[in-house]
Scaffold this motif. Structure first.
Motif, PDB file in Angstrom:
ATOM      1  N   ARG A 219       0.583  -1.209   0.011  1.00 12.64           N
ATOM      2  CA  ARG A 219       0.245  -0.053   0.469  1.00 12.64           C
ATOM      3  C   ARG A 219       0.846   1.802  -0.083  1.00 12.64           C
ATOM      4  O   ARG A 219       0.238   2.063  -0.692  1.00 12.64           O
ATOM      5  CB  ARG A 219      -1.207  -0.034   1.346  1.00 12.64           C
ATOM      6  N   LYS A 220       1.734   1.124   0.924  1.00  5.76           N
ATOM      7  CA  LYS A 220       3.013   2.409   0.217  1.00  5.76           C
ATOM      8  C   LYS A 220       3.155   2.313  -0.625  1.00  5.76           C
ATOM      9  O   LYS A 220       3.368   3.621  -0.879  1.00  5.76           O
ATOM     10  CB  LYS A 220       4.051   1.935   2.251  1.00  5.76           C
TER      11      LYS A 220
ATOM     12  N   GLU B   7       0.866   4.491  -2.601  1.00  6.90           N
ATOM     13  CA  GLU B   7       0.527   5.466  -2.203  1.00  6.90           C
ATOM     14  C   GLU B   7       1.053   7.013  -2.796  1.00  6.90           C
ATOM     15  O   GLU B   7      -0.288   7.733  -3.072  1.00  6.90           O
ATOM     16  CB  GLU B   7       1.165   6.280  -1.046  1.00  6.90           C
ATOM     17  N   PHE B   8       2.334   6.908  -3.771  1.00  6.90           N
ATOM     18  CA  PHE B   8       1.699   8.318  -4.637  1.00  6.90           C
ATOM     19  C   PHE B   8       1.496   7.919  -6.062  1.00  6.90           C
ATOM     20  O   PHE B   8       1.306   9.019  -6.762  1.00  6.90           O
ATOM     21  CB  PHE B   8       3.745   7.539  -5.703  1.00  6.90           C
ATOM     22  N   LEU B   9       0.222   6.814  -6.273  1.00  4.33           N
ATOM     23  CA  LEU B   9      -0.764   6.513  -7.670  1.00  4.33           C
ATOM     24  C   LEU B   9      -2.013   7.417  -6.917  1.00  4.33           C
ATOM     25  O   LEU B   9      -2.532   7.819  -7.992  1.00  4.33           O
ATOM     26  CB  LEU B   9      -0.702   5.436  -7.576  1.00  4.33           C
ATOM     27  N   ASP B  10      -1.820   7.968  -5.652  1.00  2.00           N
ATOM     28  CA  ASP B  10      -3.309   8.543  -5.780  1.00  2.00           C
ATOM     29  C   ASP B  10      -4.482   8.052  -5.586  1.00  2.00           C
ATOM     30  O   ASP B  10      -5.434   9.293  -6.482  1.00  2.00           O
ATOM     31  CB  ASP B  10      -2.943  10.317  -5.923  1.00  2.00           C
ATOM     32  N   PHE B  11      -4.756   6.625  -5.181  1.00  2.00           N
ATOM     33  CA  PHE B  11      -5.996   6.708  -4.920  1.00  2.00           C
ATOM     34  C   PHE B  11      -6.750   7.152  -4.101  1.00  2.00           C
ATOM     35  O   PHE B  11      -5.957   7.484  -3.049  1.00  2.00           O
ATOM     36  CB  PHE B  11      -5.578   4.629  -5.686  1.00  2.00           C
ATOM     37  N   ASP B  12      -7.924   6.472  -4.137  1.00  2.00           N
ATOM     38  CA  ASP B  12      -8.830   6.831  -3.021  1.00  2.00           C
ATOM     39  C   ASP B  12      -9.115   5.629  -1.952  1.00  2.00           C
ATOM     40  O   ASP B  12     -10.052   5.060  -3.216  1.00  2.00           O
ATOM     41  CB  ASP B  12     -10.542   7.694  -3.661  1.00  2.00           C
TER      42      ASP B  12
END
Lengths: 94, 105
Positions: free
Chosen positions: B96-97, B100-105
């Motif tokens: 998940r970390k 994180e840069f992908l900016d999913f919600d």
């Protein structure tokens, strides 16, 4: 003291106690004490599959410090009365 | 029977006394549950400080303690299952970390 008295009046009602570890338990409020420790009867866990530990538990004692919420049926709650009582209680403290 | 919170340790016993919710357990055993596997590890005499107690539940002896789908296993096997579960959650956390840069919600 306010909530101790409030819960004493609610003895006999069906409530759902949600703990800080996310476990939610439904049961009849049997008793409460000055620490807001709660004793429930006829308990059943809300998400039984996630918490198989307590399948055969029918009565339990819950330490007050681990309770996050006590969920009450809305028709049993007199909001105006509670508002006034808490306002009075706050005035006494200061 | 009691279920102490912070580390999800589950203790079972036949005798208990309490004062300000400090607890003495005789013949305690720790029931470790991982998925559909469980194991009872005997612990003996336990003194539990009240601040660690989450809930003390009275077992109804006529009812089933655990769902029938659950299987008892040995201590070694449950420890292996616990390790596997811990590694799976650690892996999920690290993945998940990385996402994180992908900016999913």
């Amino acid at each position: 003291m306010l909530f101790f008295s409030y819960f004493k009046d609610l003895v006999g009602r069906e409530v759902t106690v949600e703990l800080k570890n996310d476990l939610a338990i439904r049961g009849t409020l049997h008793s409460v004490d000055q620490y807001l420790n709660i004793k429930l009867e006829n308990t059943r866990v809300v998400d039984q599959d996630k918490y198989p530990h307590m399948l055969s538990v029918r009565n339990c004692f819950i330490r007050g410090s681990v309770v996050r919420y006590v969920q009450l049926p809305p028709e049993e709650v007199d909001i105006e009365l509670l508002h006034d009582a808490t306002r009075r209680e706050a005035r006494v403290v200061f | 029977m009691s279920w102490a919170g912070p580390d999800d340790i589950f203790l079972s016993t036949s005798l208990a006394t309490y004062l300000d919710t400090n607890v003495i357990l005789e013949g305690a055993c720790e029931r470790v549950i991982v998925g559909d596997l469980y194991c009872d590890i005997p612990l003996g005499l336990y003194v539990i400080r009240g601040e660690n107690v989450v809930l003390i539940g009275e077992l109804d002896l006529e009812k089933e303690e655990l769902p029938s789908r659950m299987n008892p296993v040995s201590e070694a096997e449950i420890k292996r299952a616990q390790k596997a579960e811990r590694e799976a959650t650690d892996l999920k956390g690290s993945m998940r970390k990385r996402m994180e840069f992908l900016d999913f919600d």
